[in-house]
Design a protein around this motif. Structure first.
Motif, short mmCIF file in Angstrom:
data_model
loop_
_atom_site.label_atom_id
_atom_site.label_comp_id
_atom_site.label_asym_id
_atom_site.label_seq_id
_atom_site.Cartn_x
_atom_site.Cartn_y
_atom_site.Cartn_z
N CYS A 6 -1.69 57.98 45.46
CA CYS A 6 -0.69 57.14 46.10
C CYS A 6 -1.27 56.31 47.22
O CYS A 6 -0.73 55.29 47.57
N CYS A 7 -2.38 56.72 47.76
CA CYS A 7 -2.84 55.96 48.92
C CYS A 7 -4.35 56.05 49.05
O CYS A 7 -4.97 56.98 48.56
N ARG B 287 9.22 59.48 42.26
CA ARG B 287 8.39 58.90 43.32
C ARG B 287 8.91 57.51 43.69
O ARG B 287 8.93 57.15 44.87
N LYS B 288 9.34 56.75 42.70
CA LYS B 288 9.88 55.42 42.96
C LYS B 288 11.18 55.54 43.76
O LYS B 288 11.39 54.83 44.74
N GLU C 233 8.23 55.12 47.00
CA GLU C 233 6.85 54.71 46.75
C GLU C 233 6.82 53.35 46.02
O GLU C 233 7.68 53.07 45.18
N SER C 234 5.82 52.54 46.34
CA SER C 234 5.72 51.23 45.69
C SER C 234 5.44 51.43 44.20
O SER C 234 4.51 52.16 43.84
N THR D 239 1.81 51.28 42.57
CA THR D 239 0.76 52.30 42.72
C THR D 239 1.07 53.58 41.94
O THR D 239 0.36 54.57 42.07
N LEU D 240 2.13 53.56 41.14
CA LEU D 240 2.50 54.79 40.43
C LEU D 240 1.48 55.12 39.35
O LEU D 240 1.43 54.46 38.31
#
Ligand code: HEC
Length: 193
Positions: free
Chosen positions: A11-12, A110-111, A115-116, A119-120
């Motif tokens: 994710c990051c 996650r969305k 979360e963007s 990036t999934l």
């Protein structure tokens, strides 16, 4: 299916770089991302060319024959299995297995958690019949209509002639009614280790 090593939610940046020495799997993640880019680039090119030449009816052929062809070509070229899947498939051949279903559901969660969508992605080493396998998925997000023509065949307002052709080819089609920003599905890659 037994999970051996959970690698990352990708994710990051700090998480990804922390994996640099994770048994060499960061290299597999990077390679998988590159294969996904290659797949998407080729498909987009073919789709746009077909849309220009003959509109969505002609482009259905691209998705129907060319997309599986590209998947096949990339699978041999990169010595891995490359495909597309979704929780709502058009072609039942693309139906997700249990691992893919769980990952696709996680993408939705996650969305929803903020979360963007871009990036999934998710990678994991799993045990497949006693052999280790590296699996990777990257979400496919529906682009807005002014960016790409996806909604013409997966949106809410499908031209009746296009809908009729889709009905004829895919009597079990579930892949309609999407909006820009929705998770349409994912690229899914498997590699023996
Ligand atoms: C001209 C119509 C058309 C357009 C435009 C189109 N698709 Fe599709 N899409 C299809 C067809 C037909 C299939 C079934 C392919 C097959 O038989 O494997 C499909 C399948 C898929 C699948 C595989 C999972 C499934 O549902 O079987 C994904 C993911 C997908 N499309 C995403 C997209 C995205 C993203 C775009 C825009 C870049 C797009 N599609 C544009 C017609 C279209």
């Amino acid at each position: 299916m037994k999970r051996v090593i959970a690698i990352t939610l990708l994710c990051c940046a700090p998480l990804s770089s922390a994996l640099a020495d994770n048994h060499g799997n960061q290299a597999r993640v990077d390679r998988s991302k590159a294969v996904v880019q290659e797949f998407f680039g080729k498909l987009k090119g073919e789709l746009e060319a077909a849309m220009k030449e003959g509109g969505p009816i002609k482009a259905i052929e691209v998705c129907n024959r060319v997309a599986p062809g590209i998947a096949h070509e990339l699978s041999s070229k990169h010595d891995m299995n490359v495909a597309r899947t979704s929780l709502k498939t058009r072609n039942p051949d693309n139906a997700p297995d249990a691992w893919e279903t769980a990952v696709l559901k996680k993408f939705e969660e996650r969305k929803a958690a903020g979360e963007s969508p871009d990036t999934l992605a998710f990678a994991e080493v799993v045990d497949s019949g006693g052999k280790k396998e590296f699996r990777f998925m990257k979400a496919i997000i529906m682009p807005p209509a002014d960016k790409m023509p996806c909604l013409k065949c997966h949106g809410t307002d499908i031209d009746p002639a296009v809908a009729a052709k889709l009905d004829a080819l895919y009597p079990k089609d579930m892949a309609r009614g999407y909006k820009a920003g929705d998770v349409r599905g994912a690229f899914t890659l498997r590699q023996p280790m």
